[in-house]
Motif scaffolding. Structure first.
Motif, PDB file in Angstrom:
ATOM      1  N   MET A   1       0.831  -1.209   0.000  1.00 39.52           N
ATOM      2  CA  MET A   1       0.000   0.000   0.000  1.00 39.52           C
ATOM      3  C   MET A   1       0.864   1.257   0.000  1.00 39.52           C
ATOM      4  O   MET A   1       0.587   2.226  -0.721  1.00 39.52           O
ATOM      5  CB  MET A   1      -0.904  -0.032   1.240  1.00 39.52           C
ATOM      6  CG  MET A   1      -2.086   0.915   1.182  1.00 39.52           C
ATOM      7  SD  MET A   1      -3.276   0.432  -0.064  1.00 39.52           S
ATOM      8  CE  MET A   1      -3.415   1.971  -0.974  1.00 39.52           C
ATOM      9  N   LEU A   2       1.917   1.242   0.801  1.00 36.28           N
ATOM     10  CA  LEU A   2       2.809   2.406   0.849  1.00 36.28           C
ATOM     11  C   LEU A   2       3.493   2.641  -0.493  1.00 36.28           C
ATOM     12  O   LEU A   2       3.586   3.777  -0.964  1.00 36.28           O
ATOM     13  CB  LEU A   2       3.849   2.222   1.952  1.00 36.28           C
ATOM     14  CG  LEU A   2       3.340   2.240   3.400  1.00 36.28           C
ATOM     15  CD1 LEU A   2       4.475   1.957   4.365  1.00 36.28           C
ATOM     16  CD2 LEU A   2       2.693   3.580   3.727  1.00 36.28           C
ATOM     17  N   MET A   3       3.979   1.566  -1.116  1.00 36.75           N
ATOM     18  CA  MET A   3       4.669   1.714  -2.398  1.00 36.75           C
ATOM     19  C   MET A   3       3.726   2.190  -3.497  1.00 36.75           C
ATOM     20  O   MET A   3       4.153   2.856  -4.451  1.00 36.75           O
ATOM     21  CB  MET A   3       5.306   0.384  -2.796  1.00 36.75           C
ATOM     22  CG  MET A   3       6.520  -0.008  -1.969  1.00 36.75           C
ATOM     23  SD  MET A   3       7.853   1.211  -2.053  1.00 36.75           S
ATOM     24  CE  MET A   3       7.576   2.115  -0.531  1.00 36.75           C
ATOM     25  N   ALA A   4       2.446   1.867  -3.374  1.00 38.80           N
ATOM     26  CA  ALA A   4       1.485   2.261  -4.403  1.00 38.80           C
ATOM     27  C   ALA A   4       1.345   3.780  -4.502  1.00 38.80           C
ATOM     28  O   ALA A   4       0.952   4.302  -5.543  1.00 38.80           O
ATOM     29  CB  ALA A   4       0.122   1.628  -4.111  1.00 38.80           C
TER      30      ALA A   4
ATOM     31  N   VAL B   1      -5.597   3.864  -3.098  1.00 33.83           N
ATOM     32  CA  VAL B   1      -4.857   5.054  -3.532  1.00 33.83           C
ATOM     33  C   VAL B   1      -5.828   6.150  -3.951  1.00 33.83           C
ATOM     34  O   VAL B   1      -5.694   7.314  -3.544  1.00 33.83           O
ATOM     35  CB  VAL B   1      -3.900   4.707  -4.688  1.00 33.83           C
ATOM     36  CG1 VAL B   1      -3.291   5.969  -5.284  1.00 33.83           C
ATOM     37  CG2 VAL B   1      -2.794   3.774  -4.205  1.00 33.83           C
ATOM     38  N   VAL B   2      -6.827   5.795  -4.761  1.00 34.67           N
ATOM     39  CA  VAL B   2      -7.803   6.786  -5.221  1.00 34.67           C
ATOM     40  C   VAL B   2      -8.588   7.354  -4.041  1.00 34.67           C
ATOM     41  O   VAL B   2      -8.827   8.573  -3.954  1.00 34.67           O
ATOM     42  CB  VAL B   2      -8.757   6.155  -6.257  1.00 34.67           C
ATOM     43  CG1 VAL B   2      -9.892   7.119  -6.615  1.00 34.67           C
ATOM     44  CG2 VAL B   2      -7.991   5.762  -7.512  1.00 34.67           C
ATOM     45  N   ALA B   3      -8.978   6.483  -3.109  1.00 35.98           N
ATOM     46  CA  ALA B   3      -9.756   6.937  -1.950  1.00 35.98           C
ATOM     47  C   ALA B   3      -8.948   7.905  -1.089  1.00 35.98           C
ATOM     48  O   ALA B   3      -9.458   8.959  -0.677  1.00 35.98           O
ATOM     49  CB  ALA B   3     -10.198   5.734  -1.117  1.00 35.98           C
ATOM     50  N   VAL B   4      -7.695   7.572  -0.824  1.00 34.92           N
ATOM     51  CA  VAL B   4      -6.867   8.425   0.038  1.00 34.92           C
ATOM     52  C   VAL B   4      -6.611   9.784  -0.613  1.00 34.92           C
ATOM     53  O   VAL B   4      -6.703  10.831   0.043  1.00 34.92           O
ATOM     54  CB  VAL B   4      -5.534   7.718   0.378  1.00 34.92           C
ATOM     55  CG1 VAL B   4      -4.548   8.706   1.000  1.00 34.92           C
ATOM     56  CG2 VAL B   4      -5.782   6.559   1.330  1.00 34.92           C
ATOM     57  N   ILE B   5      -6.316   9.802  -1.924  1.00 35.60           N
ATOM     58  CA  ILE B   5      -6.067  11.079  -2.597  1.00 35.60           C
ATOM     59  C   ILE B   5      -7.333  11.933  -2.603  1.00 35.60           C
ATOM     60  O   ILE B   5      -7.286  13.148  -2.378  1.00 35.60           O
ATOM     61  CB  ILE B   5      -5.553  10.847  -4.028  1.00 35.60           C
ATOM     62  CG1 ILE B   5      -4.177  10.167  -3.988  1.00 35.60           C
ATOM     63  CG2 ILE B   5      -5.444  12.171  -4.788  1.00 35.60           C
ATOM     64  CD1 ILE B   5      -3.628   9.801  -5.351  1.00 35.60           C
ATOM     65  N   ASN B   6      -8.482  11.306  -2.839  1.00 36.29           N
ATOM     66  CA  ASN B   6      -9.750  12.040  -2.806  1.00 36.29           C
ATOM     67  C   ASN B   6      -9.985  12.703  -1.464  1.00 36.29           C
ATOM     68  O   ASN B   6     -10.309  13.888  -1.379  1.00 36.29           O
ATOM     69  CB  ASN B   6     -10.908  11.078  -3.104  1.00 36.29           C
ATOM     70  CG  ASN B   6     -11.393  11.183  -4.531  1.00 36.29           C
ATOM     71  OD1 ASN B   6     -11.919  12.211  -4.931  1.00 36.29           O
ATOM     72  ND2 ASN B   6     -11.206  10.130  -5.301  1.00 36.29           N
TER      73      ASN B   6
END
Length: 421
Positions: free
Chosen positions: A168-171, A358-363
């Motif tokens: 998850m971190l590397m993504a 990734v999409v959820a966290v950036i949103n």
């Protein structure tokens, strides 16, 4: 219905999100007419934090504490100044580049904005930049904190989604670099009509001295990211080694850290970590209640009438999470939405859980920069005195750049999965 009503009423009167989640769950159990469910309340909460990966949270927070007290931030900013400071609009680029390096250590948007606003905004204002623009740019640069590893939000998501923390971190690495490039492009375009000043010139000898002085501080992100990428350590072990590296660098290289400061830093890290971990525990019981009440199934039935394919679903998720992120902070928003949306994404549309995360966290991080909450803007305003409303208007191009990144990630999942496995 009672659960949702109880949650939003409690939230509107100012009850902390973690308490809201617990009380809303109690309301659901009471309304269910099955008091035996209360016997599972505490075990479910304990199970939510009974994860080895969550140990990395206090360690990452401790790295940030040591970095602040050890003079590491100042050296990273000086290095960024030596690399890109001489360009037209150089200090704006320095702000972004320095934030990109520091985000690979801090992992928190609000902490990053609070630190960098004190360092960068007065200097940008001194060289002729508008204070509102400088504060707003620093707030947007803080977006990189929860995206470039390490990231506390990615750790929380990985535990909720039961995916490897390291993956998850590397993504977040490639999306974080892409966002930095997009923000730099926005600065270059805005410079056409804003005519930003050039930074102070440095000769090559000065640049070399500054860079050499800062290079040892980069051991911290190299140790964290490199050990995970090469498989030598998982996220928790990398965080422990990164903490040790930060302490040694702060004590023996920058010589601004005293071992006597460490107990106070540990206490502050423990307090903040306790807040985050209690939120995760409350999320576990709330998620259990949602599953018991078959809420994800009901939402999935509705979503399938609107979204026919994975891309359409991800675009719908972008809109939903962006709206939620404007009113609720990132970690609570993640905790509220993942139990509902993730099963739909993986089981109905076959979306990789890491890509979805990734999409959820950036949103939700973009929600830090959107009214009515806009937490990063309020932090920048508190530090610099800039007006929040004007800050949002002046930096709108950066908002559209972040939305462009979300669109690209939704259409091309490989951008977030490139380094994940």
């Amino acid at each position: 219905m009672i659960t949702g009503g109880a949650f939003f009423i409690l939230m509107l009167v100012g009850v902390p999100i973690s308490i809201c989640l617990c009380l809303a769950s109690i309301a659901f159990i009471w309304d269910s007419g099955n008091p035996l469910l209360f016997q599972s309340f505490v075990p479910q909460m304990f199970g939510g934090v009974d994860s080895y990966g969550l140990i990395s949270i206090p360690l990452f927070i401790m790295i940030g504490e040591v970095m602040n007290g050890g003079g590491i931030t100042r050296r990273i900013v000086a290095m960024a100044m030596a690399i890109v400071g001489q360009l037209k609009g150089g200090l704006a680029y320095v702000n972004l580049v320095a934030n990109m390096f520091i985000s690979s250590i801090l992992g928190s948007a609000t902490a990053q904005v609070a630190i960098m606003a004190k360092v960068m905004v007065p200097e940008m204002e001194r060289q002729g930049y508008d204070k509102t623009f400088a504060a707003g740019l620093t707030a947007y640069a803080g977006m990189l904190g929860p995206i470039i590893p390490p990231s506390i939000m990615f750790v929380i998501y990985s535990v909720m989604a039961q995916v490897p923390v390291s993956d998850m971190l590397m993504a977040g690495l490639v999306p974080g670099i892409l966002l930095t490039v997009l923000f730099c492009t926005v600065i270059a375009i805005m410079d056409v009509w804003q005519n930003y000043p050039r930074g102070e010139r440095m000769d090559w000898a000065q640049r070399l001295r500054v860079v050499l002085d800062a290079i040892p501080t980069l051991i911290i992100p190299v140790v964290i990211v490199g050990s995970i990428l090469t498989g030598l350590a998982n996220a928790t072990e990398a965080a422990a080694v990164g903490t040790l590296a930060a302490i040694l660098i702060g004590r023996f290289w920058t010589r601004q850290l005293s071992f006597r400061d460490l107990p106070a830093m540990m206490v502050r890290s423990g307090i903040y970590a306790a807040v985050v971990l209690f939120l995760v525990a409350a999320a576990a019981i709330f998620s259990w209640v949602l599953v018991y009440g078959r809420v994800p199934q009901a939402v999935a039935a509705w979503v399938q009438t609107v979204a026919e394919d994975p891309v359409t679903f991800m675009l719908l998720v972008n809109v939903i999470l962006l709206v939620i992120g404007t009113a609720i902070d990132g970690a609570p928003g993640l905790i509220m939405t993942v139990p509902i949306l993730l099963p739909i994404a993986t089981e109905v549309y076959g979306i990789d859980p890491i890509h979805f995360g990734v999409v959820a966290v950036i949103n939700l991080t973009l929600g830090f920069l959107s009214p009515p909450v806009g937490l990063c803007f309020f932090v920048a305003s508190a530090v610099t005195g800039a007006k929040v409303g004007r800050m949002f208007i002046v930096t709108l191009p950066f908002f559209f750049a972040a939305c462009l990144l979300l669109l690209l990630l939704s259409i091309f999942p490989s951008l977030s999965l490139l380094l994940a496995n």
